[in-house]
Design a protein around this motif. Sequence first.
Motif, mmCIF file in Angstrom:
data_model
loop_
_atom_site.group_PDB
_atom_site.id
_atom_site.type_symbol
_atom_site.label_atom_id
_atom_site.label_comp_id
_atom_site.label_asym_id
_atom_site.label_seq_id
_atom_site.Cartn_x
_atom_site.Cartn_y
_atom_site.Cartn_z
ATOM 1 N N ALA A 1 21.813 6.490 1.756
ATOM 2 C CA ALA A 1 21.353 6.374 0.370
ATOM 3 C C ALA A 1 20.111 5.494 0.292
ATOM 4 N N GLY A 2 20.095 4.396 1.049
ATOM 5 C CA GLY A 2 18.924 3.531 1.076
ATOM 6 C C GLY A 2 17.711 4.222 1.649
ATOM 7 N N LEU A 3 17.918 5.053 2.665
ATOM 8 C CA LEU A 3 16.804 5.787 3.253
ATOM 9 C C LEU A 3 16.223 6.786 2.261
ATOM 10 N N ILE A 4 17.080 7.476 1.536
ATOM 11 C CA ILE A 4 16.602 8.428 0.530
ATOM 12 C C ILE A 4 15.834 7.700 -0.565
ATOM 13 N N LEU A 5 16.357 6.571 -1.039
ATOM 14 C CA LEU A 5 15.658 5.791 -2.066
ATOM 15 C C LEU A 5 14.332 5.250 -1.542
ATOM 16 N N LEU A 6 14.309 4.862 -0.277
ATOM 17 C CA LEU A 6 13.082 4.344 0.320
ATOM 18 C C LEU A 6 12.001 5.416 0.364
ATOM 19 N N VAL A 7 12.362 6.626 0.749
ATOM 20 C CA VAL A 7 11.393 7.728 0.789
ATOM 21 C C VAL A 7 10.909 8.056 -0.618
ATOM 22 N N LEU A 8 11.823 8.085 -1.580
ATOM 23 C CA LEU A 8 11.432 8.382 -2.954
ATOM 24 C C LEU A 8 10.544 7.300 -3.555
ATOM 25 N N SER A 9 10.745 6.049 -3.150
ATOM 26 C CA SER A 9 9.921 4.965 -3.692
ATOM 27 C C SER A 9 8.504 4.986 -3.138
ATOM 28 N N GLN A 10 8.301 5.637 -2.016
ATOM 29 C CA GLN A 10 6.972 5.677 -1.415
ATOM 30 C C GLN A 10 6.186 6.921 -1.789
ATOM 31 N N ARG A 11 6.809 7.856 -2.478
ATOM 32 C CA ARG A 11 6.079 9.043 -2.924
ATOM 33 C C ARG A 11 5.368 8.739 -4.230
ATOM 34 N N PRO A 12 4.108 9.133 -4.349
ATOM 35 C CA PRO A 12 3.406 8.908 -5.622
ATOM 36 C C PRO A 12 4.004 9.785 -6.718
ATOM 37 N N ARG A 13 3.900 9.313 -7.935
ATOM 38 C CA ARG A 13 4.417 10.058 -9.073
ATOM 39 C C ARG A 13 3.591 11.323 -9.277
ATOM 40 N N GLN A 14 4.232 12.352 -9.757
ATOM 41 C CA GLN A 14 3.551 13.632 -9.955
ATOM 42 C C GLN A 14 2.669 13.616 -11.205
ATOM 43 N N ASP A 15 3.046 12.800 -12.207
ATOM 44 C CA ASP A 15 2.277 12.775 -13.446
ATOM 45 C C ASP A 15 1.047 11.883 -13.360
ATOM 46 N N GLY B 1 0.798 -1.217 0.000
ATOM 47 C CA GLY B 1 0.000 0.000 0.000
ATOM 48 C C GLY B 1 0.832 1.269 0.000
ATOM 49 N N TYR B 2 2.097 1.159 0.398
ATOM 50 C CA TYR B 2 2.949 2.340 0.508
ATOM 51 C C TYR B 2 3.901 2.513 -0.666
ATOM 52 N N VAL B 3 4.305 1.418 -1.293
ATOM 53 C CA VAL B 3 5.330 1.475 -2.340
ATOM 54 C C VAL B 3 4.672 1.773 -3.679
ATOM 55 N N HIS B 4 5.092 2.867 -4.307
ATOM 56 C CA HIS B 4 4.572 3.252 -5.613
ATOM 57 C C HIS B 4 5.568 2.968 -6.731
ATOM 58 N N ARG B 5 6.834 2.793 -6.389
ATOM 59 C CA ARG B 5 7.887 2.509 -7.372
ATOM 60 C C ARG B 5 8.685 1.304 -6.895
ATOM 61 N N PRO B 6 8.297 0.100 -7.318
ATOM 62 C CA PRO B 6 8.945 -1.115 -6.804
ATOM 63 C C PRO B 6 10.428 -1.224 -7.141
#
Length: 97
Positions: free
Chosen positions: A82-96, A35-40
């Motif tokens: 770096a993993g934490l930054i990637l983790l946060v970015l993977s859980q943000r929905p895409r802007q488009d 439910g949280y991951v938008h970019r696997p």
Amino acid sequence: MSWYMAIPSAVVALLALVGGTATLRSGWVMPWQRGYVHRPRLFGWAQLSMGAALALQAATALLDDRGARSTVQGIALGFLLAGLILLVLSQRPRQDA
């Protein structure tokens, strides 16, 4: 780090590395994280980075030299951030979308 702390850290690192590999190869994410991951794919790289950081932390138990130990821990901290930054970015929905 003593052995009683290194062994659980190595087990968690192995689980994170296996989970990251499974996510990268098939796009599969753990059921409680779906439910949280938008970019696997980005999430898979985050898991691999954090697994590598934990593996490096566990490897410091084998080092006796303080300089080598602090160098390896600094590298592990970089992988963890770096993993934490990637983790946060993977859980943000895409802007488009």
